[in-house]
Design a protein around this motif. Sequence first.
Motif, PDB file in Angstrom:
ATOM      1  N   HIS A 645      -9.343   1.321  10.885  1.00 10.61           N
ATOM      2  CA  HIS A 645      -9.649   2.609  11.492  1.00 10.61           C
ATOM      3  C   HIS A 645      -9.826   2.422  12.992  1.00 10.61           C
ATOM      4  N   GLY A 646      -9.696   3.521  13.715  1.00 13.78           N
ATOM      5  CA  GLY A 646      -9.848   3.448  15.155  1.00 13.78           C
ATOM      6  C   GLY A 646      -9.577   4.798  15.790  1.00 13.78           C
ATOM      7  N   SER A 647      -9.550   4.812  17.106  1.00 20.80           N
ATOM      8  CA  SER A 647      -9.309   6.029  17.875  1.00 20.80           C
ATOM      9  C   SER A 647      -8.103   5.822  18.765  1.00 20.80           C
ATOM     10  N   ALA A 648      -7.370   6.885  18.969  1.00 15.75           N
ATOM     11  CA  ALA A 648      -6.199   6.868  19.844  1.00 15.75           C
ATOM     12  C   ALA A 648      -6.253   8.097  20.742  1.00 15.75           C
ATOM     13  N   ALA A 649      -5.254   8.202  21.580  1.00 15.63           N
ATOM     14  CA  ALA A 649      -5.229   9.313  22.525  1.00 15.63           C
ATOM     15  C   ALA A 649      -5.167  10.648  21.815  1.00 15.63           C
ATOM     16  N   LEU A 650      -4.505  10.686  20.651  1.00 15.28           N
ATOM     17  CA  LEU A 650      -4.338  11.943  19.927  1.00 15.28           C
ATOM     18  C   LEU A 650      -5.424  12.173  18.873  1.00 15.28           C
ATOM     19  N   GLY A 651      -6.406  11.271  18.790  1.00 21.41           N
ATOM     20  CA  GLY A 651      -7.493  11.459  17.826  1.00 21.41           C
ATOM     21  C   GLY A 651      -7.744  10.213  16.990  1.00 21.41           C
ATOM     22  N   ASP A 652      -8.632  10.332  16.026  1.00 19.34           N
ATOM     23  CA  ASP A 652      -8.978   9.209  15.155  1.00 19.34           C
ATOM     24  C   ASP A 652      -7.868   8.952  14.152  1.00 19.34           C
ATOM     25  N   TRP A 653      -7.842   7.706  13.641  1.00 17.91           N
ATOM     26  CA  TRP A 653      -6.896   7.350  12.595  1.00 17.91           C
ATOM     27  C   TRP A 653      -7.581   6.440  11.590  1.00 17.91           C
ATOM     28  N   ILE A 654      -7.074   6.511  10.377  1.00 19.16           N
ATOM     29  CA  ILE A 654      -7.515   5.606   9.313  1.00 19.16           C
ATOM     30  C   ILE A 654      -6.268   4.983   8.705  1.00 19.16           C
ATOM     31  N   ALA A 655      -6.429   3.883   7.987  1.00 14.15           N
ATOM     32  CA  ALA A 655      -5.265   3.166   7.476  1.00 14.15           C
ATOM     33  C   ALA A 655      -5.517   2.674   6.065  1.00 14.15           C
ATOM     34  N   VAL A 656      -4.402   2.507   5.341  1.00 12.10           N
ATOM     35  CA  VAL A 656      -4.405   1.853   4.037  1.00 12.10           C
ATOM     36  C   VAL A 656      -3.623   0.558   4.167  1.00 12.10           C
ATOM     37  N   THR A 657      -3.818  -0.347   3.222  1.00 10.53           N
ATOM     38  CA  THR A 657      -3.189  -1.664   3.294  1.00 10.53           C
ATOM     39  C   THR A 657      -2.190  -1.823   2.153  1.00 10.53           C
ATOM     40  N   PRO A 658      -0.851  -1.844   2.442  1.00  7.79           N
ATOM     41  CA  PRO A 658       0.140  -2.070   1.390  1.00  7.79           C
ATOM     42  C   PRO A 658      -0.102  -3.409   0.696  1.00  7.79           C
ATOM     43  N   ARG A 659       0.027  -3.435  -0.621  1.00  8.91           N
ATOM     44  CA  ARG A 659      -0.308  -4.640  -1.395  1.00  8.91           C
ATOM     45  C   ARG A 659       0.915  -5.407  -1.864  1.00  8.91           C
ATOM     46  N   GLU A 660       2.119  -4.801  -1.877  1.00  9.00           N
ATOM     47  CA  GLU A 660       3.367  -5.456  -2.279  1.00  9.00           C
ATOM     48  C   GLU A 660       3.234  -6.114  -3.649  1.00  9.00           C
ATOM     49  N   ALA A 661       2.635  -5.457  -4.561  1.00 14.19           N
ATOM     50  CA  ALA A 661       2.493  -5.980  -5.926  1.00 14.19           C
ATOM     51  C   ALA A 661       3.811  -5.830  -6.677  1.00 14.19           C
ATOM     52  N   ALA A 662       4.049  -6.696  -7.670  1.00 13.95           N
ATOM     53  CA  ALA A 662       5.281  -6.666  -8.466  1.00 13.95           C
ATOM     54  C   ALA A 662       4.944  -6.986  -9.919  1.00 13.95           C
ATOM     55  N   THR A 663       5.893  -6.659 -10.782  1.00 15.18           N
ATOM     56  CA  THR A 663       5.730  -6.935 -12.200  1.00 15.18           C
ATOM     57  C   THR A 663       7.027  -7.515 -12.747  1.00 15.18           C
ATOM     58  N   VAL A 664       6.949  -8.352 -13.780  1.00 11.22           N
ATOM     59  CA  VAL A 664       8.115  -8.958 -14.426  1.00 11.22           C
ATOM     60  C   VAL A 664       8.737  -7.936 -15.368  1.00 11.22           C
ATOM     61  N   THR A 665      10.008  -7.626 -15.127  1.00 10.53           N
ATOM     62  CA  THR A 665      10.691  -6.617 -15.950  1.00 10.53           C
ATOM     63  C   THR A 665      11.564  -7.235 -17.039  1.00 10.53           C
ATOM     64  N   GLY A 666      11.943  -8.522 -16.910  1.00  8.31           N
ATOM     65  CA  GLY A 666      12.795  -9.176 -17.914  1.00  8.31           C
ATOM     66  C   GLY A 666      12.595 -10.677 -17.882  1.00  8.31           C
ATOM     67  N   LEU A 667      12.959 -11.351 -18.987  1.00 13.00           N
ATOM     68  CA  LEU A 667      12.782 -12.797 -19.093  1.00 13.00           C
ATOM     69  C   LEU A 667      13.925 -13.365 -19.935  1.00 13.00           C
ATOM     70  N   GLU A 668      14.629 -14.391 -19.361  1.00 18.69           N
ATOM     71  CA  GLU A 668      15.768 -15.009 -20.050  1.00 18.69           C
ATOM     72  C   GLU A 668      15.552 -16.514 -20.080  1.00 18.69           C
ATOM     73  N   ARG A 669      15.829 -17.114 -21.258  1.00 17.04           N
ATOM     74  CA  ARG A 669      15.651 -18.562 -21.402  1.00 17.04           C
ATOM     75  C   ARG A 669      17.003 -19.189 -21.779  1.00 17.04           C
ATOM     76  N   ARG A 670      17.423 -20.235 -21.023  1.00 16.31           N
ATOM     77  CA  ARG A 670      18.679 -20.957 -21.263  1.00 16.31           C
ATOM     78  C   ARG A 670      18.396 -22.438 -21.393  1.00 16.31           C
ATOM     79  N   PRO A 671      19.043 -23.124 -22.354  1.00 18.43           N
ATOM     80  CA  PRO A 671      18.865 -24.585 -22.452  1.00 18.43           C
ATOM     81  C   PRO A 671      19.326 -25.251 -21.170  1.00 18.43           C
ATOM     82  N   LEU A 672      18.634 -26.308 -20.808  1.00 18.25           N
ATOM     83  CA  LEU A 672      19.024 -27.025 -19.584  1.00 18.25           C
ATOM     84  C   LEU A 672      20.426 -27.601 -19.730  1.00 18.25           C
TER      85      LEU A 672
END
Length: 711
Positions: A645-672
Motif C-alpha cells: 500500500h502507499g500514496s501516489a499523486a492521484l491518491g492512495d493505492w493498495i495491492a494484492v500479491t499474485p501467487r502463481e499457483a498450479a495444479t497437476v492435470t495429468g500423469l503419464e508413466r513410461r518404462p525407462l
Amino acid sequence: MTQIRFDPMLPWWAIAALAALALLVGGFALWRGLRGWAWRGLAGLAAALALAGPALEIGSRAGLSDIVILIDDRSASQTLPERGPQTDGAVEAMTRRIAALPDTELRRITVGDDDDGTLLATELARAIAAEPETRLAGVIAVTDGRLHDPSMLPASVPAPVHVLLTGRPQDWDRRLVIEEAPAFGLIDQEVTIRLRIEDQGAVPPEVEAGSVNLRLSIDGEAEQTLAVPLNTSITLPLMLDHAGQNVVQIGFDAPAVDTPEGGELTDRNNSTAISITGVRDRLRVLLVSGEPHAGERTWRNLLKSDAAVDLIHFTILRPPDKSDGVPVNELSLIAFPTQELFMERISDFDLIIFDRYSVRGILPPDYYLNIARYVEEGGAILVSAGPEMAGVESLYLSPLGQILPARPTGQVLEEPYLPRLTDEGRRHPVTAGLPGGEGDEPTWGRWLRMGTVMPDPGAQVAMTGVDDQPLLILDRVGEGRVALLTSDQVWLWGRGFEGGGPQLELLRRIAHWSMKEPELEEEALLADVRDDLSVRFTRRTMADSAGPLIVTRPDGGTDEIALAPAGPGRFIADWTAPEPGLYRLEDGDLRRVLALGPAAPREFEQTVADAATLANLVTETGGGVVRLSDGVPDLRTVAPGRNAHGSAALGDWIAVTPREAATVTGLERRPLLPGWAWLLLIAGLILAGWLREGRRGQAGGQAPSAGAGPA
C-alpha cells in the motif's frame, strides 16, 4: 514435471541381493586379474536395475487463478450517515478492479447483523480457512472497524489485509453507558445504578464540556430530570415500590449543534431500559385469633410454611371481661400489646388477619380507626369470620366496619353446602383456576356453616355458599385491600372432609392478593417474551372484553393488536416486534413498558469508525488502512514481500500479491527401457566381458609359437 519411479518385479531384498552378487563377481574377477571384470559387474547391475522396473513419470501442470476476499460489512452501524453510499461505491469499484486483474477470482463475503454484534472476524477466519493458502492473493475489508469478536481474528494471513474505512473524520457521538445495574432490588429500599455519559470522536467545542439533563422514570410513570456531568461515573439511587418487574428508563436528549459538520451520529445510544425485579425482604403478617377453634392452626400452618413470611400470632385466651377470681400475678398469659401493634408499629405489617375476632373491649375505638386508616393508605386486612360476625360483638359494628366489604344480616346458616365460584370468581386471579373448580360442579368437599352478609355494590363476590349467599368477598379501599371470608369452615378441606379441597392454595392466594403480589392483580397486562422478538401479550381483567392493545414502537409509530379470549377474564395475542428497543403498551388505564433486546443495540454502543482492532493484522501482513472519505484507492499487484500500500499523486493505492499457483492435470508413466532393450543391454555387457577375456587368452597363446624354432 518429470521424475523417475520404480515398479520392482521382485522384492527389494532380492534385487539388492542380485546387485550385491554382481559386485562380488566383479570384485572376484578383478582380484583374479580377469580383464572383463567391469563388464561382468555392469551386466549384473543392469539385471538388478531391470528387475527394479525404472520408469519415467511425466506430469502435466495447469496454472491456478489467484483469490481475493472482499469483506462487505452491512451491519447496522453501517447505516449511519454517509457509510452506506461509501460502502456501495467501494464494493462496486473493488469488484470491477479485481475482475480486471488477469487470472484472479473474487470471493465476496457479506457480514450482516447478529445478536452478538458484528462478527466480522469470524467471517474473515472462515473465508480464509475455506481457500487454499497458495492461491490467496489478498483480503480487502470495507467496514467501519467496529467488530465484536476480535478474539476470532486469524493469527496470520498469507497475503496482505487491507481495510477500507467508512465514516468521516468529523464524526462524533455521545452515549449513555450503564456500568453497573442490579437485577433484583428490595421493595422500599434504595438500589443504585452506576452510569456515565461519554463523548467519542471529534466533539464540537461548544458541547464538549458542561452537564447533561438526564431523564429517569420507572414503569413509564412521572419522569424526573437531573443534571449530570459529562465523562464522569455517577451513582443514581432508586426506590422500587412494587414487587415484580420494574422497568427503569434512563435517557437524555441529543445536544443541539449548529455546525456544518452536524450533530452526533445517532441517538439510539442516548437511552436505555433496565429491568429490575422488585422483591420483598420479608412479608410481615399479624394474625390475631379471637378464640381457640378447630381451624385456628390452619392460618398459622399456612403462613409459617412460607419462608418469606414473618408471622406474629396472638390468640386471645382470656378476654378482659372474664372474671374467674385468679390474681393477675398468677396468670402465665402475657398482656396483649395493643398499643405497640395497632398504633406504634402497625405500618410495619403487610397484612393483618382477624381470625374469628370479636369486639370485646380489647381495642379502643381509636385503634380500629387507626387500622382503617392503615388500610386506606395501602395496608391489607383479611377477616375470617365465624358466628361472632352475626352478633353484637361483630367487627362490622366497630369503626372498622366502614372498610369491610359486606354488612352482616345477623343470620348464621348451619347446614352443609358446596362452595362455588361465581362468574367474577372465575375471572378473579385469587379463585380462577383453583384445582377442582373447573366445570359447573366443583369436586370439593362441603362446608357446614356460614354467615349471611350483604356485599357492598363495589365489592367482588368470588365464591358463594348456601343458596348463592356470598362466601368470599374482595374489595379495594383507598390504596389498600380488604378480604372477607364469611365462614370459618375452610379447615375442613385441609382435613380431607368429603375429599377436601384446595385449602392452602386458596388461603395463600387470598393472603398474597391482599399484599399486592403482581401475579394476583385482577387488572393486569402481562408480556411474555419468547424467541427473539416474539411476545405473547396476556390481558387479565374482570370485564367481558379487552383491547385493542396499543403498542408504541421505539420510532414513535403505533400498532393496534386485537386480543383474543383465552378463558374467563383472560385475553391473549401473539406478536413479533419489528426491531429491538423500548415499547410502550396501553390498554385503557393500564400502561406498561416493555424492553425487547437492548434499548441501544450493541451495534450502536461504539459508533465512531475506528480500525484499531484490525491494525495489528493489517501491519503484520503489509496491508494498509485507507479512509473512504478520501476516495476509493487504486488496486495494483506487487510481488510477495513488497509493500502492498502507499500514496501516489492521484491518491492512495493498495495491492494484492499474485501467487502463481498450479495444479497437476495429468500423469503419464513410461518404462525407462522396454524389456527387450534390457535383454540386449545385459547380453551386450556379458558379451563385451567375454570378448575382453577372450582377447587376453588369444594374446597369451601366440607368444610361445612366435619364438619357437628348431632346437
